[in-house]
Design an enzyme around this catalytic site. Structure first.
Site, PDB file in Angstrom:
ATOM      1  N   ARG A  65       0.841  -1.207   0.000  1.00 33.02           N
ATOM      2  CA  ARG A  65       0.000   0.000   0.000  1.00 33.02           C
ATOM      3  C   ARG A  65       0.871   1.250   0.000  1.00 33.02           C
ATOM      4  NH1 ARG A  65      -3.034  -2.979  -1.621  1.00 33.02           N
ATOM      5  NH2 ARG A  65      -4.976  -3.765  -0.732  1.00 33.02           N
ATOM      6  N   ASN A  95      -1.424  -1.090  -7.502  1.00 33.77           N
ATOM      7  CA  ASN A  95      -2.579  -0.342  -6.986  1.00 33.77           C
ATOM      8  C   ASN A  95      -2.242   0.453  -5.721  1.00 33.77           C
ATOM      9  OD1 ASN A  95      -3.551  -3.304  -7.980  1.00 33.77           O
ATOM     10  ND2 ASN A  95      -4.753  -1.659  -8.875  1.00 33.77           N
ATOM     11  N   ASN A 287     -11.922 -11.054  -3.290  1.00 30.31           N
ATOM     12  CA  ASN A 287     -12.344 -11.038  -4.683  1.00 30.31           C
ATOM     13  C   ASN A 287     -11.187 -11.533  -5.558  1.00 30.31           C
ATOM     14  OD1 ASN A 287     -13.973 -10.656  -6.859  1.00 30.31           O
ATOM     15  ND2 ASN A 287     -13.655  -8.462  -6.992  1.00 30.31           N
ATOM     16  N   ASP A 314      -1.940 -13.432  -2.719  1.00 33.97           N
ATOM     17  CA  ASP A 314      -2.902 -12.341  -2.937  1.00 33.97           C
ATOM     18  C   ASP A 314      -3.022 -11.510  -1.663  1.00 33.97           C
ATOM     19  OD1 ASP A 314      -4.566 -10.728  -4.412  1.00 33.97           O
ATOM     20  OD2 ASP A 314      -6.373 -11.792  -3.793  1.00 33.97           O
ATOM     21  N   PHE A 332     -12.476  -5.665   0.255  1.00 31.58           N
ATOM     22  CA  PHE A 332     -12.064  -7.037  -0.031  1.00 31.58           C
ATOM     23  C   PHE A 332     -10.626  -7.265   0.441  1.00 31.58           C
ATOM     24  CE2 PHE A 332     -15.357  -6.315  -3.288  1.00 31.58           C
ATOM     25  CZ  PHE A 332     -16.085  -7.493  -3.205  1.00 31.58           C
ATOM     26  N   GLY A 333     -10.285  -8.490   0.811  1.00 35.61           N
ATOM     27  CA  GLY A 333      -8.879  -8.834   1.000  1.00 35.61           C
ATOM     28  C   GLY A 333      -8.543  -9.573   2.274  1.00 35.61           C
TER      29      GLY A 333
END
Lengths: 427, 306
Positions: A65, A95, A287, A314, A332-333
């Site tokens: 992040r 992202n 997701n 992931d 999500f996550g």
């Protein structure tokens, strides 16, 4: 670094010493010698009886992040979590904020000292802000060291744009990674469309959203490669996060046809099913979503027969403010770096050698990284682990704690990593 | 009096048949109470209840408030508009702030499926779900079952058709659970885009022809259709809906049998129900509203005993 490792079992299908217990002498970041009863004066000796060693592990799909959301995860914390999970190399999704769509953000990650024992490989976005509209400068980003191109969490929706991306990347032999999801079919979706979504009153994400997009992506790939003059011995398109039985079948058939593709699965898909969401646990909101038991079995089969090449975490860190919420408001996550190996040991049904292959040889080949083997003269990029150890996942090194496994009893423990001339050892 | 197996009323899914019968039997007694000159009992004199509504509601909130007052509970109302929710406060913070003022029970309506379940594992108060998104609306299902039972007696083997937008209805899911637990047969009927793909796995009949559904059923529970609030289009127009899925009095009269017409309200007159149908002798829509107070009194009373 000078280090003599005693009595460690080698897990490396290519090594003549595979399965054997050996001593390894490491000097100047390289394997100087492998043998039995090695000894050397005045250097550090580590007796690792009962442990295994393999090439350092690679996670092809990690959400960092940093920059932008450092309160969820920064490059230091993601590296610490990776190292504790046994990963010496990780691919970071673009992202972030800003998105990795220009050289400055790419270089910020590549030049960061945060990795330490972990090598950070940033992937660059296919489109600016990963919005699926305008191309990034992909040639420039490739030469600046982007390991692959992907819009990460977002699947490329425009067929024309995906086709042109494949064509544009071909002369570079650069890898395109895409998660197949038809966004209109999954719009507002919260979990797998099935009886559990019906019982919980939640909008579902149908398997069809994956199957349709996967079929489309492969059609586009086939079309792009017609009359192509470029070599396709490496995978051209990597399919991320397969989750459906039909998806596995589509990939299997495409591979039989000889399409240059590879694919991965998130290890948590092997653990949970959609029915586990009946009590609205936001830590299970991912997701692609957890699907049915039949889907899960097909994923296991796909791993076993080689349809699915790699296992990924992931890793998707979310702070408490994004998770301790009403289900449809939660992000999500799951943070997964630290538990990939244990979950693979417990839930994949694969042999130890095959698990190791799915997190070493396979991802390196897909990513065009040099092969690492345990032999004299090789770079010392190693992971040490105990596949039999029972342990409690009591402390996470990720800044975010959105994992359903915290506090759980797990099997299979990472004991240490060596890479970049550094070593770390764990209890 | 018998006790419930649960501390919260989160959904009909979480109740057993005995719980449902207990609530309905208790409601019968409370219906007596509210038809007396003095409509009030002192049962919840020392209980404070907050009605926390994060979504608009007139009928349900009023019904709960009257139920609470007739049980002599102290009542506070909170609604999301103009509240701290707009300033970005979390659900948990909002509710904990209310509880800090010594509130014993929370009656909550919320747009998120599972919001009351989320709350119930994190706060000490009893939670009553007054509707959570497209998930459940348990007190509506209980008052519907009460009203049907009042009209038809035991619901074992009775045929109930739920007609309209099933996908977006919390009433439908709670009704299905409740009626099945009471032994009734359930059919859902509506445009195929408004019926969840997997609903058949619950053992309900699926239909797309309103006439056939009416011929089959003893009770038609008609749901509200809302085109304007749907972010994704599921059918072309209200005109077409009312032409092909709407119910009028003529259709009911032509059946040549007794049929009970229900609607959870508010009715879109001229869309899912014509006015002459809604106001006909088949309709028990206003009885449902009356029974709502008695059923909610029963729920609050029984949960307060836990």
């Amino acid at each position: 670094m000078k280090l003599l490792i005693k009595s460690v079992r080698i897990v490396d299908k290519k090594s003549p010493a595979n399965g054997q217990v050996r001593d390894i002498l490491i000097e100047d970041g390289k394997i100087k010698e492998i043998g039995e009863n090695l000894s050397s004066n005045d250097i550090e000796v580590k007796d690792l009886s009962g442990l295994c060693v393999s090439a350092g592990w690679v996670d092809m799909r990690v959400g960092s992040r940093d920059p932008g959301f450092e309160h969820k995860e920064d490059l230091y914390s993601v590296s610490a979590a990776a190292a504790h999970g046994g990963f010496t190399e990780i691919v970071l999704l673009p992202n972030t904020n800003p998105v990795v769509h220009s050289k400055d953000t790419l270089n910020y990650i590549r030049q960061s000292a945060a990795g330490g024992v972990v090598t950070l490989h940033p992937a660059a976005a296919v489109t600016k802000k990963a919005e699926g509209v305008d191309f990034t400068e992909m040639i420039d980003l490739h030469h600046a060291g982007a390991i692959a191109f992907t819009d990460g969490e977002h699947a490329v929706q425009s067929a024309d744009l995906l086709l042109k991306t494949i064509l544009y990347l071909r002369p570079l032999n650069a890898l395109l990674m895409n998660r197949p999801e038809e966004a209109q079919l999954s719009l507002y979706g919260q979990m797998h469309e099935g009886i559990t979504s019906t019982l919980t009153g939640m909008k579902g994400i149908p398997s069809l959203a994956e199957e349709m997009m996967l079929t489309r992506d492969l059609k586009l790939l086939e079309y792009a490669l017609e009359k192509s003059m470029y070599d396709t011995s490496d995978p051209v398109l990597h399919i991320s996060l397969l989750s459906t039985a039909i998806g596995v079948e589509i990939v299997r058939e495409a591979k039989q046809k000889g399409l240059p593709i590879s694919c991965d699965v998130a290890v948590h898909q092997l653990v949970f099913e959609d029915s586990d969401l009946i009590n609205f646990d936001t830590n299970l909101k991912v997701n692609p979503p957890f699907r049915s038991q039949a889907d899960q079995e097909a994923l296991r089969q796909g791993l076993a027969d080689g349809t699915i090449d790699a296992i990924v975490s992931d890793h998707n860190p979310q702070d408490e403010e994004s998770k301790n919420l009403e289900f449809d408001h939660a992000d999500f996550g799951i943070t997964g770096l630290e538990t990939v190996f244990s979950l693979a040991v417990m839930h994949s049904g694969l042999s130890l050698e095959t698990i190791v292959e799915k997190i070493t040889t396979a991802p390196r080949a897909i990513l065009r990284l040099p092969e690492i083997s345990i032999e004299q003269g090789a770079i010392a990029n190693l992971t040490f682990f105990d596949p039999e150890a029972d342990w409690t996942f009591g402390k996470s090194y990720s800044k975010s704690k959105n994992t359903p496994f915290l506090g759980q009893q797990l099997k299979g423990k990472v004991r240490g990593v060596i890479n970049n001339g550094k070593q770390e050892w764990y209890a | 009096m018998t006790k419930l197996s649960v501390r919260h009323l989160l959904g009909i899914k979480n109740l057993n048949e005995n719980d449902i019968q207990t609530i309905l039997d208790t409601a019968t007694e409370f219906k007596d109470v509210i038809n007396r000159p003095i409509k009030k009992v002192p049962s919840l004199r020392d209980i404070t209840i907050a009605n926390v509504f994060f979504e608009n509601s007139t009928r349900t909130r009023l019904s709960f408030e009257l139920a609470e007052k007739r049980l002599s509970a102290d009542v506070v109302n909170f609604s999301a508009s103009g509240s701290s929710v707009k300033k970005g406060e979390t659900l948990l913070d909002t509710v904990n702030n209310i509880l800090a003022m010594k509130v014993d029970m929370i009656v909550m309506r919320h747009s998120s499926p599972g919001a009351p379940h989320y709350l119930s594992t994190r706060i000490p108060a009893n939670v009553v779900n007054a509707g959570d998104g497209t998930h459940e609306h348990p007190t509506q299902a209980l008052l519907d079952a009460f009203s049907m039972r009042e009209k038809l007696g035991d619901l074992q083997g009775k045929k109930i058709a739920i007609i309209g937008d099933i996908t977006h209805s919390r009433v439908a899911l709670s009704n299905i659970f409740c009626l099945q637990k009471l032994g009734a047969e359930v059919m859902v009927c509506g445009p195929s885009t408004l019926i969840p793909k997997h609903l058949g796995e619950l053992g309900v009949k699926i239909g797309h022809n309103v006439k056939e559904a009416l011929e089959w059923c003893d009770v038609a529970n008609v749901l509200r259709i809302q085109l304007e609030r749907q972010q994704i289009k599921y059918f072309p127009s209200l005109r077409e809906y009312s032409l092909y899925f709407g119910i009028n009095k003529q259709m009911l009269d032509d059946l040549n049998k007794e049929i009970v017409l229900m609607h959870p309200g508010p009715i879109n007159r001229g869309v899912e129900l014509s006015s002459d149908a809604a106001d006909s002798h088949h309709s028990i829509i206003l009885n449902q509203v009356e029974n709502g107070v008695a059923v909610r009194m029963a729920v609050l009373y029984l949960l307060a005993q836990q």
